[in-house]
Design a protein around this motif. Sequence first.
Motif, PDB file in Angstrom:
ATOM      1  N   VAL A 277       0.869  -1.188   0.000  1.00 60.18           N
ATOM      2  CA  VAL A 277       0.000   0.000   0.000  1.00 60.18           C
ATOM      3  C   VAL A 277       0.903   1.234   0.000  1.00 60.18           C
ATOM      4  O   VAL A 277       1.753   1.380   0.873  1.00 60.18           O
ATOM      5  N   ASP A 278       0.725   2.112  -0.994  1.00 64.83           N
ATOM      6  CA  ASP A 278       1.775   3.122  -1.202  1.00 64.83           C
ATOM      7  C   ASP A 278       1.882   4.170  -0.090  1.00 64.83           C
ATOM      8  O   ASP A 278       2.938   4.729   0.113  1.00 64.83           O
ATOM      9  N   PHE A 279       0.787   4.451   0.635  1.00 65.64           N
ATOM     10  CA  PHE A 279       0.912   5.477   1.696  1.00 65.64           C
ATOM     11  C   PHE A 279       1.338   4.889   3.048  1.00 65.64           C
ATOM     12  O   PHE A 279       1.398   5.604   4.041  1.00 65.64           O
ATOM     13  N   ILE A 280       1.616   3.585   3.091  1.00 65.22           N
ATOM     14  CA  ILE A 280       2.155   2.996   4.321  1.00 65.22           C
ATOM     15  C   ILE A 280       3.682   3.000   4.237  1.00 65.22           C
ATOM     16  O   ILE A 280       4.262   2.408   3.331  1.00 65.22           O
ATOM     17  N   ASN A 323       1.021   9.403  13.351  1.00 69.52           N
ATOM     18  CA  ASN A 323       0.539   8.841  12.081  1.00 69.52           C
ATOM     19  C   ASN A 323       0.549   7.316  12.036  1.00 69.52           C
ATOM     20  O   ASN A 323       0.744   6.720  10.974  1.00 69.52           O
ATOM     21  N   CYS A 324       0.309   6.722  13.190  1.00 72.12           N
ATOM     22  CA  CYS A 324       0.253   5.256  13.214  1.00 72.12           C
ATOM     23  C   CYS A 324      -1.182   4.750  13.369  1.00 72.12           C
ATOM     24  O   CYS A 324      -1.995   5.306  14.118  1.00 72.12           O
ATOM     25  N   LEU A 325      -1.455   3.685  12.647  1.00 69.89           N
ATOM     26  CA  LEU A 325      -2.744   2.995  12.723  1.00 69.89           C
ATOM     27  C   LEU A 325      -2.502   1.572  13.208  1.00 69.89           C
ATOM     28  O   LEU A 325      -1.489   0.952  12.851  1.00 69.89           O
ATOM     29  N   ARG A 326      -3.446   1.073  14.008  1.00 70.79           N
ATOM     30  CA  ARG A 326      -3.327  -0.313  14.477  1.00 70.79           C
ATOM     31  C   ARG A 326      -4.425  -1.150  13.830  1.00 70.79           C
ATOM     32  O   ARG A 326      -5.600  -0.832  13.925  1.00 70.79           O
ATOM     33  N   PHE A 327      -3.974  -2.231  13.169  1.00 74.43           N
ATOM     34  CA  PHE A 327      -4.907  -3.129  12.493  1.00 74.43           C
ATOM     35  C   PHE A 327      -4.971  -4.457  13.232  1.00 74.43           C
ATOM     36  O   PHE A 327      -3.963  -5.156  13.353  1.00 74.43           O
ATOM     37  N   THR A 328      -6.159  -4.838  13.695  1.00 69.06           N
ATOM     38  CA  THR A 328      -6.340  -6.179  14.252  1.00 69.06           C
ATOM     39  C   THR A 328      -6.409  -7.165  13.091  1.00 69.06           C
ATOM     40  O   THR A 328      -7.011  -6.873  12.050  1.00 69.06           O
ATOM     41  N   VAL A 329      -5.803  -8.336  13.258  1.00 70.65           N
ATOM     42  CA  VAL A 329      -5.864  -9.376  12.227  1.00 70.65           C
ATOM     43  C   VAL A 329      -7.252 -10.022  12.281  1.00 70.65           C
ATOM     44  O   VAL A 329      -7.663 -10.543  13.322  1.00 70.65           O
ATOM     45  N   GLY A 330      -7.968  -9.981  11.189  1.00 63.87           N
ATOM     46  CA  GLY A 330      -9.300 -10.590  11.123  1.00 63.87           C
ATOM     47  C   GLY A 330      -9.247 -11.922  10.395  1.00 63.87           C
ATOM     48  O   GLY A 330      -8.195 -12.568  10.304  1.00 63.87           O
ATOM     49  N   THR A 331     -10.384 -12.330   9.857  1.00 64.94           N
ATOM     50  CA  THR A 331     -10.393 -13.533   9.017  1.00 64.94           C
ATOM     51  C   THR A 331      -9.727 -13.184   7.692  1.00 64.94           C
ATOM     52  O   THR A 331      -9.566 -12.009   7.345  1.00 64.94           O
ATOM     53  N   SER A 332      -9.392 -14.219   6.932  1.00 66.45           N
ATOM     54  CA  SER A 332      -8.781 -14.020   5.633  1.00 66.45           C
ATOM     55  C   SER A 332      -9.644 -13.097   4.763  1.00 66.45           C
ATOM     56  O   SER A 332      -9.142 -12.172   4.107  1.00 66.45           O
ATOM     57  N   LYS A 333     -10.936 -13.307   4.819  1.00 59.80           N
ATOM     58  CA  LYS A 333     -11.875 -12.505   4.032  1.00 59.80           C
ATOM     59  C   LYS A 333     -11.879 -11.046   4.494  1.00 59.80           C
ATOM     60  O   LYS A 333     -11.830 -10.115   3.689  1.00 59.80           O
ATOM     61  N   GLU A 334     -11.913 -10.863   5.823  1.00 62.31           N
ATOM     62  CA  GLU A 334     -11.914  -9.489   6.358  1.00 62.31           C
ATOM     63  C   GLU A 334     -10.627  -8.756   5.997  1.00 62.31           C
ATOM     64  O   GLU A 334     -10.650  -7.566   5.640  1.00 62.31           O
ATOM     65  N   ASN A 335      -9.507  -9.482   6.063  1.00 68.51           N
ATOM     66  CA  ASN A 335      -8.230  -8.850   5.737  1.00 68.51           C
ATOM     67  C   ASN A 335      -8.175  -8.472   4.252  1.00 68.51           C
ATOM     68  O   ASN A 335      -7.620  -7.439   3.897  1.00 68.51           O
ATOM     69  N   ASP A 336      -8.773  -9.315   3.401  1.00 71.38           N
ATOM     70  CA  ASP A 336      -8.842  -8.986   1.976  1.00 71.38           C
ATOM     71  C   ASP A 336      -9.660  -7.718   1.742  1.00 71.38           C
ATOM     72  O   ASP A 336      -9.281  -6.865   0.932  1.00 71.38           O
ATOM     73  N   VAL A 337     -10.786  -7.612   2.453  1.00 72.32           N
ATOM     74  CA  VAL A 337     -11.620  -6.407   2.336  1.00 72.32           C
ATOM     75  C   VAL A 337     -10.809  -5.179   2.759  1.00 72.32           C
ATOM     76  O   VAL A 337     -10.832  -4.134   2.091  1.00 72.32           O
ATOM     77  N   LEU A 338     -10.048  -5.323   3.852  1.00 65.59           N
ATOM     78  CA  LEU A 338      -9.225  -4.214   4.331  1.00 65.59           C
ATOM     79  C   LEU A 338      -8.218  -3.787   3.258  1.00 65.59           C
ATOM     80  O   LEU A 338      -8.101  -2.598   2.928  1.00 65.59           O
ATOM     81  N   ILE A 339      -7.486  -4.766   2.739  1.00 67.99           N
ATOM     82  CA  ILE A 339      -6.441  -4.442   1.754  1.00 67.99           C
ATOM     83  C   ILE A 339      -7.054  -3.820   0.495  1.00 67.99           C
ATOM     84  O   ILE A 339      -6.563  -2.806  -0.018  1.00 67.99           O
ATOM     85  N   LYS A 340      -8.133  -4.406   0.030  1.00 65.42           N
ATOM     86  CA  LYS A 340      -8.805  -3.873  -1.166  1.00 65.42           C
ATOM     87  C   LYS A 340      -9.208  -2.412  -0.920  1.00 65.42           C
ATOM     88  O   LYS A 340      -8.969  -1.552  -1.762  1.00 65.42           O
ATOM     89  N   SER A 341      -9.787  -2.163   0.260  1.00 69.70           N
ATOM     90  CA  SER A 341     -10.233  -0.805   0.579  1.00 69.70           C
ATOM     91  C   SER A 341      -9.054   0.161   0.680  1.00 69.70           C
ATOM     92  O   SER A 341      -9.116   1.279   0.180  1.00 69.70           O
ATOM     93  N   LEU A 342      -7.965  -0.283   1.333  1.00 70.26           N
ATOM     94  CA  LEU A 342      -6.795   0.586   1.458  1.00 70.26           C
ATOM     95  C   LEU A 342      -6.270   0.974   0.082  1.00 70.26           C
ATOM     96  O   LEU A 342      -5.875   2.122  -0.156  1.00 70.26           O
ATOM     97  N   LYS A 343      -6.287   0.013  -0.850  1.00 67.07           N
ATOM     98  CA  LYS A 343      -5.743   0.303  -2.193  1.00 67.07           C
ATOM     99  C   LYS A 343      -6.634   1.222  -3.011  1.00 67.07           C
ATOM    100  O   LYS A 343      -6.166   1.829  -3.968  1.00 67.07           O
ATOM    101  N   GLU A 344      -7.909   1.304  -2.587  1.00 64.41           N
ATOM    102  CA  GLU A 344      -8.815   2.212  -3.305  1.00 64.41           C
ATOM    103  C   GLU A 344      -8.709   3.655  -2.837  1.00 64.41           C
ATOM    104  O   GLU A 344      -9.224   4.557  -3.480  1.00 64.41           O
ATOM    105  N   LEU A 345      -8.062   3.860  -1.688  1.00 63.08           N
ATOM    106  CA  LEU A 345      -8.042   5.207  -1.114  1.00 63.08           C
ATOM    107  C   LEU A 345      -7.179   6.162  -1.942  1.00 63.08           C
ATOM    108  O   LEU A 345      -6.149   5.769  -2.468  1.00 63.08           O
ATOM    109  N   GLU A 346      -7.616   7.431  -2.033  1.00 63.74           N
ATOM    110  CA  GLU A 346      -6.869   8.405  -2.819  1.00 63.74           C
ATOM    111  C   GLU A 346      -6.105   9.354  -1.898  1.00 63.74           C
ATOM    112  O   GLU A 346      -6.564   9.695  -0.841  1.00 63.74           O
TER     113      GLU A 346
END
Length: 346
Positions: A277-280, A323-346
């Motif tokens: 994710v480019d802004f991380i 500027n730190c965010l804490r991400f709890t590890v979810g299910t594989s599906k939830e983590n995919d939703v997170l990553i997909k959403s992060l990549k959509e952010l502008e």
Amino acid sequence: MNIQDLIRPTVKALKPYSSARDEYQGNSDAMVFLDANENPFENGVNRYPDPQQRTVKSLLSNIKGIPQQNMLLGNGSDEVLDLIYRAFCEPNQDNIITLPPTYGMYSVLANINAIKIKSVQLDKNFQPKVDEILDIADSNSKLLFLCSPNNPTGNSFEAKSIEKLINNFKGIVVIDEAYIDFSNEESWASKLNLFPNLIVTQTLSKAYGMAGIRLGICFASEAIISVLNRIKPPYNVNELTQQKAISQLEQQYEITKQQVTDILKERDALVTKLKSVDFISKIYPSDANFVLAKVDDATKRYNQLIEKGIVIRNRTTQPGCENCLRFTVGTSKENDVLIKSLKELE
Ligand SMILES: *Cc1c(COP(=O)(O)O)cnc(C)c1O
């Protein structure tokens, strides 16, 4: 060091409340209980719970390898921590030491109990500055909180630093091991015999998947456990909590262990994907079921994720966590939703 000298005079002097069920211990099946003014008609919860939670403790004792006499259970570790304050810290007189960035409850409980807070920020690798901590301690410093693995940073503290602090701090060292079940480090609870001033807290809220029942564990010397037993509310762990803990520990323990393995695998996969994710700009090493990451603008990214229906934790106001965010590890599906959403952010 004599633990008795650290106990508040009021606590030492008090005569504990003796509950009806404290006075009788033995085979309950054959008995007629007319001692506690309960409704006699059985519905599963009409009786007061075991004030010493013997069945739960014996299961935990087997799992953790710690004798029951070295164990006290509470309504979450938050209750255990509060009992520790009330046993050792005199309001408006004593102080505690915390190492930010860390778990927020240590200072909340200090404020509730009118105890001053001294803090020594962790170094840039989020390790304790041992000499500074020992320097800042005074004769009223009763508790030192070490959270390892630490929340929100995720790392474990170095064993030699922890050992030096336990050996040299003149009060009680509380090691909060809420995330120990995700870590390869050995629990300090196995070393209680070596350190009379050590308290280790754990919980069923994280790896054990039972945050909803509120069950915290305290491991300490018999001397410390007996002080905490004097001041705990007699029936502090309710019947439903005890029943659920027993059934989960008896029947689901293997599943729980597998879940922890799966969560750790997911965590490593999540870290790999977060790196793309480019802004991380940085992902901190984690021994827990969450990861801390530095981004370009934590508050902006947090709000954008909320818009997308994803709730994470914004830690930007914590010292050392700008500027730190804490991400709890979810299910594989939830983590995919997170990553997909992060990549959509502008
Ligand atoms: C989640 C957490 C706890 C758990 O508290 P409970 O009251 O047992 O749910 C304790 N300490 C830390 C550092 C935590 O993150």
